[in-house]
Write a protein that holds these residues in place. Structure first.
Motif, mmCIF file in Angstrom:
data_model
loop_
_atom_site.group_PDB
_atom_site.id
_atom_site.type_symbol
_atom_site.label_atom_id
_atom_site.label_comp_id
_atom_site.label_asym_id
_atom_site.label_seq_id
_atom_site.Cartn_x
_atom_site.Cartn_y
_atom_site.Cartn_z
ATOM 1 N N UNK A 269 0.863 -1.295 -0.122
ATOM 2 C CA UNK A 269 -0.236 -0.029 -0.049
ATOM 3 C C UNK A 269 0.949 1.233 -0.143
ATOM 4 N N UNK A 270 0.740 2.117 -0.814
ATOM 5 C CA UNK A 270 1.546 3.385 -1.075
ATOM 6 C C UNK A 270 0.649 4.309 -1.084
ATOM 7 N N UNK A 271 0.950 5.478 -0.180
ATOM 8 C CA UNK A 271 0.229 6.678 0.205
ATOM 9 C C UNK A 271 0.902 7.733 -0.746
ATOM 10 N N UNK A 279 -2.461 3.601 -3.397
ATOM 11 C CA UNK A 279 -2.595 2.608 -4.399
ATOM 12 C C UNK A 279 -2.354 1.238 -3.944
ATOM 13 N N UNK A 280 -2.922 0.175 -4.151
ATOM 14 C CA UNK A 280 -2.543 -1.107 -3.684
ATOM 15 C C UNK A 280 -1.991 -1.872 -4.790
ATOM 16 N N UNK A 281 -0.647 -2.514 -4.468
ATOM 17 C CA UNK A 281 0.063 -2.975 -5.683
ATOM 18 C C UNK A 281 0.634 -4.535 -5.086
ATOM 19 N N UNK A 287 -0.165 -2.835 -10.298
ATOM 20 C CA UNK A 287 -1.378 -2.132 -9.666
ATOM 21 C C UNK A 287 -2.323 -2.991 -9.614
ATOM 22 N N UNK A 288 -3.150 -2.991 -8.511
ATOM 23 C CA UNK A 288 -4.385 -3.850 -7.961
ATOM 24 C C UNK A 288 -5.412 -2.737 -8.030
#
Length: 332
Positions: A269-271, A279-281, A287-288
């Motif tokens: 998870x990247x903020x 983003x969730x990857x 990328x998800x």
């Protein structure tokens, strides 16, 4: 005390331009067309938070641009804002206690982690070139401090960004400014190693803002390079695994990633402070899903700085310039 609510809108606030990255961001936001992100709310998660709490203010339970957040094994949230206050909340946003960092005239902390094995809150006291340690109740632990001297030698720091702790109790401390690097210390705070340096090429950094360790891998949000880098910690010396991401607003691209977490299923998870989204990857950067958009409504974000995941896999997002926290539940 301010009671959390499902919809607790915050007042807007002028952009904080003190940090170099933010000055760059202020001039470049229009070029990326962030307004076009409105409505780009997530596929798999949806854009509606299950809980929103906090608002602008100086009293207990309110914030003034919160900059970092940590979570302990009991799912208590520790949040520091630009007043230097560290406030502690339960997982639903009920205020429990408050204390302050010892000095704030030069600037305030921008990173923290709860060291669960030793029961300490470790704070990146950014503008005082050191890592502070506190008991959960707020008592400072002076013997556990690392640093305090400005410099680029072992155990010295420029501006400290964040801390991570591995399974052996070793500490990894990031810094930006004159020394964009990671330093490694043993559990007693003795210097062990360092790597990085300012640069655009891989294995270098420009503001390594957030660090997290998961399954013997160190993940680094290389904020001003708009990418994620990772290192294998299972060997004697940390080994670079790779990096992914570059500047942009499409899925898998980043614009000032300030926070990073790894879920229990291994997804990342990247903020993004700049793109104002999460983003969730996959671990390899595919990328998800993503959620968030610039704004002040629930599910929208205004320059978020970080996030944590609790024991129920709920994501708590530090919505900094909205002076609040938003909580989302991961699917599955």
């Amino acid at each position: 005390m301010h009671k959390p609510s499902r919809i607790d809108l915050a007042e807007s606030d002028p952009i904080d331009r003190r940090q170099a990255c933010q000055r760059m961001l202020a001039g470049a936001t229009a070029l990326l067309g962030l307004s076009s992100l409105n409505g780009c709310v997530a596929s798999a998660m949806g854009g509606t938070p299950e809980l929103v709490w906090g608002r602008r203010g100086l009293s207990d339970g309110r914030f003034l641009k919160p900059r970092a957040m940590a979570i302990d094994p009991d799912d208590q949230l520790y949040i520091v804002d630009t007043t230097g206050r560290i406030q502690v909340f339960d997982v639903d946003g009920q205020h429990l206690r408050t204390w302050k960092t010892p000095e704030t005239a030069n600037g305030r902390p921008t990173g923290m982690i709860f060291d669960g094995d030793r029961g300490r809150l470790l704070v990146a006291d950014t503008h005082y070139y050191r890592m502070l340690a506190f008991a959960p109740t707020g008592e400072i632990l002076p013997d556990d401090q690392i640093g305090g001297t400005s410099g680029d030698g072992p155990g010295e720091f420029a501006f400290v960004t964040d801390i991570a702790v591995d399974g052996d109790g070793c500490l990894y401390i990031g810094e930006y400014g004159a020394s964009d690097r990671i330093q490694r210390f043993d559990p007693d705070g003795k210097f062990m190693a360092q790597w990085g340096g300012t640069g655009r090429e891989v294995q270098h950094f420009v503001r390594p803002q957030s660090l997290v360790i998961h399954d013997k891998t160190l993940w680094i949000a290389d904020a001003c390079n708009h990418r994620v880098q990772r290192y294998d910690l299972s060997t004697t010396e940390p080994q670079w695994i790779g990096s992914w991401g570059h500047e942009g607003k499409q899925p898998g691209e980043f614009y000032y990633p300030y926070g990073i977490e790894v879920d229990s299923d291994g997804t990342v998870l990247v903020c993004e402070y700049g793109n104002q989204r999460i983003q969730r990857l996959t671990p390899d950067g595919e990328p998800i899903s993503s959620w968030g958009a610039p704004g002040h409504d629930p599910g929208q974000l205004y320059q978020p700085w970080g996030l944590v995941v609790d024991s129920k896999r709920r994501v708590h997002v530090l919505d900094s310039n909205n002076h609040r926290v938003q909580r989302f539940t991961l699917p599955g």
